[in-house]
Design an enzyme around this catalytic site. Structure first.
Site, PDB file in Angstrom:
ATOM      1  N   GLN A  44      -7.603 -16.179 -24.781  1.00 41.98           N
ATOM      2  CA  GLN A  44      -6.551 -16.504 -23.803  1.00 41.98           C
ATOM      3  C   GLN A  44      -6.447 -15.414 -22.729  1.00 41.98           C
ATOM      4  OE1 GLN A  44      -4.690 -19.077 -23.044  1.00 41.98           O
ATOM      5  NE2 GLN A  44      -5.476 -20.390 -24.672  1.00 41.98           N
ATOM      6  N   SER A  45      -7.571 -14.908 -22.280  1.00 44.92           N
ATOM      7  CA  SER A  45      -7.568 -13.834 -21.282  1.00 44.92           C
ATOM      8  C   SER A  45      -7.040 -14.304 -19.925  1.00 44.92           C
ATOM      9  CB  SER A  45      -9.010 -13.328 -21.124  1.00 44.92           C
ATOM     10  OG  SER A  45      -9.116 -12.494 -19.986  1.00 44.92           O
ATOM     11  N   ASN A  46      -6.050 -13.599 -19.421  1.00 43.27           N
ATOM     12  CA  ASN A  46      -5.567 -13.860 -18.054  1.00 43.27           C
ATOM     13  C   ASN A  46      -6.539 -13.287 -17.032  1.00 43.27           C
ATOM     14  OD1 ASN A  46      -2.887 -14.881 -18.901  1.00 43.27           O
ATOM     15  ND2 ASN A  46      -2.678 -12.799 -19.687  1.00 43.27           N
TER      16      ASN A  46
END
Ligand SMILES: *Cc1c(COP(=O)(O)O)cnc(C)c1O
Length: 336
Positions: free
Chosen positions: A75-77
């Protein structure tokens, strides 16, 4: 410090607002809480990586790159913001996702930032936890070079001396806003992970002689390691700026008591912070970073760590797009 000496491509919506959080301050009984809205940097939902990417993409273009490679957690921004700007600049984007949590949740694995990475047309690949991600990126770069591409590797979180310039600039921006408003800032608090944000802020605040202290709330590493890593990058960033030695070890302070079970795993304090911010200020936090940062801030306030008339600026580093990957962390009754 003269940031115009460095290549930069401008796509962030700057300056981001610096706003009071009157409702939350009142609810907690002081100090005076302010928020620096770096969730509103404008690129594809915004977030702190956009400031770093202005300098990183400037460097990539100067080096003749046509392909971007980066890595992050599922879930890397950072992956989302990188995918978005690569697409806008007509570059191919390869994102290597590390399965740091081991979660089998469908929402976590395919919704939120993952959906958006795909929407921006990035090519995604997944790696097990504890893979040497830098090596995996280097190997992919060799493969792409053999195909005639010109890859540029952006490290996880965009955290190197180039990316950190984005937060040196943010420190100067905050200082300018505070001076314009007549706001005396007693402390800046934010979530710290891959270290570029804190290293840049500390370097900017120290090099401008502002005496504004920064407290990073850790989301992954233990305190000693986090402070050492932030300090190392701050030292290197100062060298990159031509002001070697300005940042001292004591300028780097982290509190890593709010990580909980591990990186990317929500905590009860973080969920409470998400609900408090949503229900007092209508501001969205994320469970991985900003909520743990806010949980630390709230807990320190409750423990009397700050004076009632202190002015504390919380840097909102973004991330609310990940909320949809964490739907199951909220046990709200289904409505009918
Ligand atoms: C990456 C990130 C952080 C941490 O910033 P670093 O520069 O990696 O320390 C904080 N908040 C959000 C929402 C992020 O995506």
């Amino acid at each position: 410090m003269h940031l115009s000496r460095f290549p930069r491509i401008r796509f962030a919506h700057l300056s981001t607002p610096l706003e009071p959080m009157a409702n939350l301050s009142k609810l907690l009984g002081g100090p005076n809480l302010w928020i620096k809205r770096d969730d509103c940097t404008g690129l594809a939902g915004g977030g702190n990586k956009t400031r770093k990417l202005e300098f990183l993409m400037g460097d990539a273009v100067q080096k003749g790159a046509d392909t971007i490679i980066t890595q992050g957690a599922t879930q890397s921004n950072h992956a989302r913001q990188t995918a978005a700007i690569a697409t806008k600049m007509g570059m191919e984007c390869h994102i290597l996702l590390e399965d740091r949590t081991g979660s089998k949740d469908i929402e976590y694995n395919y919704n939120g930032n993952v959906l958006l990475d795909q929407l921006f047309g990035a090519s995604l690949s997944q790696f097990p936890a504890n893979t040497d991600m830098n090596l995996a990126m280097a190997e992919l770069a060799e493969k792409l070079k053999a195909q005639g591409k010109k890859p540029y590797i952006i490290p996880g979180g965009g955290s190197n001396v180039v990316g950190a310039l984005g937060y040196v600039n943010a420190a100067l921006e905050i200082l300018g806003q505070a001076n314009d408003m007549g706001l005396r800032i007693d402390k800046v608090v934010h979530a710290t992970g891959s270290t570029g944000t804190q290293a840049g802020l500390v370097t900017g605040f120290v090099a401008s002689n502002s005496l504004i202290p920064v407290l990073g709330i850790g989301v992954r590493a233990a305190r000693e390691a986090q402070e050492a890593n932030v300090f190392k990058l701050a030292e290197q960033t100062a060298i990159h700026l031509g002001i070697e030695g300005v940042v001292k070890r004591e300028h780097v302070v982290a509190n890593c008591d709010y990580v909980g079970a591990g990186y990317g795993i929500p905590t009860p304090g973080g969920i409470e912070a998400i609900e408090l911010f949503a229900r007092t200020e209508s501001i969205l936090l994320d469970p991985v970073y900003s909520a743990k940062g806010a949980a630390g801030l709230i807990d320190l306030i409750r423990k009397g760590h700050f004076k009632k008339d202190d002015n504390i600026v919380f840097v909102h580093t973004g991330g609310s797009q990940a909320l949809f990957g964490y739907r199951n962390a909220f046990d709200y009754p289904n409505y009918r």
